[in-house]
Write an enzyme that holds these catalytic residues in place. Sequence first.
Site, PDB file in Angstrom:
ATOM      1  N   HIS A 128      -2.504   6.703   3.634  1.00  0.00           N
ATOM      2  CA  HIS A 128      -0.646   6.996   4.136  1.00  0.00           C
ATOM      3  C   HIS A 128      -0.389   8.210   4.023  1.00  0.00           C
ATOM      4  O   HIS A 128      -0.705   7.723   2.269  1.00  0.00           O
ATOM      5  CB  HIS A 128       0.139   5.326   3.968  1.00  0.00           C
ATOM      6  CG  HIS A 128      -0.121   3.858   4.041  1.00  0.00           C
ATOM      7  ND1 HIS A 128      -0.964   3.979   5.432  1.00  0.00           N
ATOM      8  CD2 HIS A 128       0.157   3.141   3.886  1.00  0.00           C
ATOM      9  CE1 HIS A 128      -0.394   2.934   5.915  1.00  0.00           C
ATOM     10  NE2 HIS A 128      -0.148   2.204   4.921  1.00  0.00           N
ATOM     11  N   CYS A 136       0.337  -1.379  -0.009  1.00  0.00           N
ATOM     12  CA  CYS A 136       0.054   0.318  -0.523  1.00  0.00           C
ATOM     13  C   CYS A 136       0.884   1.502  -0.149  1.00  0.00           C
ATOM     14  O   CYS A 136       0.820   2.208  -0.473  1.00  0.00           O
ATOM     15  CB  CYS A 136      -1.018   0.119   1.101  1.00  0.00           C
ATOM     16  SG  CYS A 136      -0.329  -0.690   2.480  1.00  0.00           S
TER      17      CYS A 136
HETATM   18  N1  LIG Z   1      -4.305  -2.987   5.684  1.00  0.00           N
HETATM   19  C1  LIG Z   1      -3.717  -2.132   4.767  1.00  0.00           C
HETATM   20  O1  LIG Z   1      -3.153  -1.337   4.185  1.00  0.00           O
HETATM   21  C2  LIG Z   1      -3.389  -3.054   3.835  1.00  0.00           C
HETATM   22  C3  LIG Z   1      -2.921  -2.940   2.304  1.00  0.00           C
HETATM   23  C4  LIG Z   1      -2.555  -4.063   1.339  1.00  0.00           C
HETATM   24  C5  LIG Z   1      -2.507  -5.266   1.733  1.00  0.00           C
HETATM   25  N2  LIG Z   1      -3.283  -5.980   2.700  1.00  0.00           N
HETATM   26  C6  LIG Z   1      -2.369  -7.385   2.996  1.00  0.00           C
HETATM   27  O2  LIG Z   1      -4.092  -7.779   2.561  1.00  0.00           O
HETATM   28  C7  LIG Z   1      -4.377  -8.487   3.356  1.00  0.00           C
HETATM   29  C8  LIG Z   1      -5.518  -8.325   4.908  1.00  0.00           C
HETATM   30  O3  LIG Z   1      -4.821  -7.291   5.688  1.00  0.00           O
HETATM   31  P1  LIG Z   1      -6.038  -6.849   6.573  1.00  0.00           P
HETATM   32  O4  LIG Z   1      -5.416  -5.220   7.053  1.00  0.00           O
HETATM   33  O5  LIG Z   1      -7.105  -6.612   5.815  1.00  0.00           O
HETATM   34  O6  LIG Z   1      -5.556  -7.877   7.747  1.00  0.00           O
HETATM   35  P2  LIG Z   1      -7.439  -8.029   9.111  1.00  0.00           P
HETATM   36  O7  LIG Z   1      -7.630  -6.700   9.623  1.00  0.00           O
HETATM   37  O8  LIG Z   1      -6.440  -8.708   9.895  1.00  0.00           O
HETATM   38  O9  LIG Z   1      -7.887  -9.317   8.155  1.00  0.00           O
HETATM   39  C9  LIG Z   1      -7.632 -10.445   8.143  1.00  0.00           C
HETATM   40  C10 LIG Z   1      -8.100 -11.502   7.291  1.00  0.00           C
HETATM   41  O10 LIG Z   1      -8.175 -12.152   6.734  1.00  0.00           O
HETATM   42  C11 LIG Z   1      -8.709 -13.543   7.583  1.00  0.00           C
HETATM   43  N3  LIG Z   1      -7.674 -14.800   8.110  1.00  0.00           N
HETATM   44  C12 LIG Z   1      -7.181 -14.673   9.266  1.00  0.00           C
HETATM   45  N4  LIG Z   1      -6.998 -16.386   9.876  1.00  0.00           N
HETATM   46  C13 LIG Z   1      -6.756 -16.453   8.611  1.00  0.00           C
HETATM   47  C14 LIG Z   1      -7.608 -17.847   8.291  1.00  0.00           C
HETATM   48  N5  LIG Z   1      -6.295 -19.031   8.377  1.00  0.00           N
HETATM   49  N6  LIG Z   1      -8.428 -18.785   7.275  1.00  0.00           N
HETATM   50  C15 LIG Z   1      -8.922 -17.823   6.431  1.00  0.00           C
HETATM   51  N7  LIG Z   1      -8.669 -16.295   6.431  1.00  0.00           N
HETATM   52  C16 LIG Z   1      -7.952 -15.852   7.657  1.00  0.00           C
HETATM   53  C17 LIG Z   1      -9.350 -12.889   8.900  1.00  0.00           C
HETATM   54  O11 LIG Z   1     -10.366 -13.579   9.259  1.00  0.00           O
HETATM   55  P3  LIG Z   1     -10.730 -12.979  10.769  1.00  0.00           P
HETATM   56  O12 LIG Z   1     -11.941 -11.677  10.680  1.00  0.00           O
HETATM   57  O13 LIG Z   1     -11.833 -14.760  11.572  1.00  0.00           O
HETATM   58  O14 LIG Z   1      -9.911 -13.215  11.544  1.00  0.00           O
HETATM   59  C18 LIG Z   1     -10.158 -11.809   7.762  1.00  0.00           C
HETATM   60  O15 LIG Z   1     -11.036 -11.490   7.496  1.00  0.00           O
HETATM   61  C19 LIG Z   1      -2.946  -8.691   4.289  1.00  0.00           C
HETATM   62  O16 LIG Z   1      -2.447 -10.245   3.696  1.00  0.00           O
HETATM   63  C20 LIG Z   1      -2.170  -7.484   3.917  1.00  0.00           C
HETATM   64  O17 LIG Z   1      -0.765  -7.772   3.562  1.00  0.00           O
HETATM   65  C21 LIG Z   1      -2.902  -4.601   3.446  1.00  0.00           C
END
Ligand SMILES: NC(=O)c1ccc[n+]([C@@H]2O[C@H](COP(=O)([O-])OP(=O)(O)OC[C@H]3O[C@@H](n4cnc5c(N)ncnc54)[C@H](OP(=O)(O)O)[C@@H]3O)[C@@H](O)[C@H]2O)c1
Length: 337
Positions: free
Chosen positions: A246, A133
Amino acid sequence: MPANKPHGLRVAVVGATGMVGRELLQILEKRRFPVRELLAFSSGKSQKTVRFRGKTLHAPAINEKLLASCALVFFVSSDEISQRLAPRLAKRGVWVIDDSAAFRLKPQVPLVIPEINAEALRPSRKLIAGPNCTMTAIAVAGFRLHASVGVISARIASYQSVSGAGSAALQELLSQARAMLGGGRPKASALPGPIAFNVLPQVGRFDRFGRSSEENKVAAELRKIWSAPKLRVSMTAVRVPVIRGHSLAAWLNLAKPVSPAKARSILEKTPGLKFARKQYPTPLSCSGRDPVYAGRVRQGVDSKEIALWIVSDNLLKGAALNSVQIAEELLRRRWLA
Ligand SMILES: NC(=O)c1ccc[n+]([C@@H]2O[C@H](COP(=O)([O-])OP(=O)(O)OC[C@H]3O[C@@H](n4cnc5c(N)ncnc54)[C@H](OP(=O)(O)O)[C@@H]3O)[C@@H](O)[C@H]2O)c1
């Protein structure tokens, strides 16, 4: 085609209950992406639901058989989950758009920001990576400058919101702020230290040279997406107590002198970028907005250096929106049917 054949695609979102996942569902809905059936998955550790087109959907644990029955799967969960499932699904003919860091630097995997390098997409490359991001912000802001003048090196200081580290980090900021305002002590577990009323010059783990994983990701992904293997990047990534958005201070060293006026006119014509001539952008002013924003363009140490300020919503263009734009590009090319 029979007249009653249902219109649209079977689409799955793995990580639908997370920060990026919930945004992704809203974007699919808002942009009228042709979804016939939406399957939402989460960790399954607790009973969770999501909203899509006015309906409540359950988000159970992953079911690989169901994922393999989809035309398109978005992965917005974790590197480990993507590593385990994404290549298997792509091999079976499912289009996979992965927002994790697992495949971004693999030479055979297109790392795509549609405004910059949609031509990297191939009908045979079913696994596509969405970029980091923070990297997306500088990549979008600087790519026209790079294409027209050539960027030799970039120095960057980032001011990254807690939502960039997921929902656990956001909850941590909110509970620490409440605790501290009530005279209590902050407890940290999702981030490397207390973030409320503080800043942390650490995003990810440090390597043996003292560089953080975020700093390394931005440098390597920027080289890949700009097709600039010799680009030098020096960065300090900092986590700040901002909820969403950001910000980056960037100093771009160019191949030849460029006046700030000329740089501004290039930035104004950069697709995906909104250049603010009068008021500089901030995380609050850009939160919930699609474009990357830039402002405060000025000369750096000499006539070959341009300094600027960039802000982008990490959950939108930094993640969910970019992924949906990639999927729209696949539709436009009629590869996703
Ligand atoms: N946040 C950002 O700004 C951003 C930007 C670019 C890329 N990303 C990428 O996008 C992805 C998600 O980020 P996020 O910020 O949305 O994280 P997050 O809020 O922590 O959400 C994680 C998600 O993954 C699910 N999850 C966790 N363990 C799992 C499993 N074993 N099986 C299936 N689902 C599972 C969680 O489900 P539960 O609700 O059940 O825990 C939740 O839906 C990551 O790979 C991150 O690097 C994030």
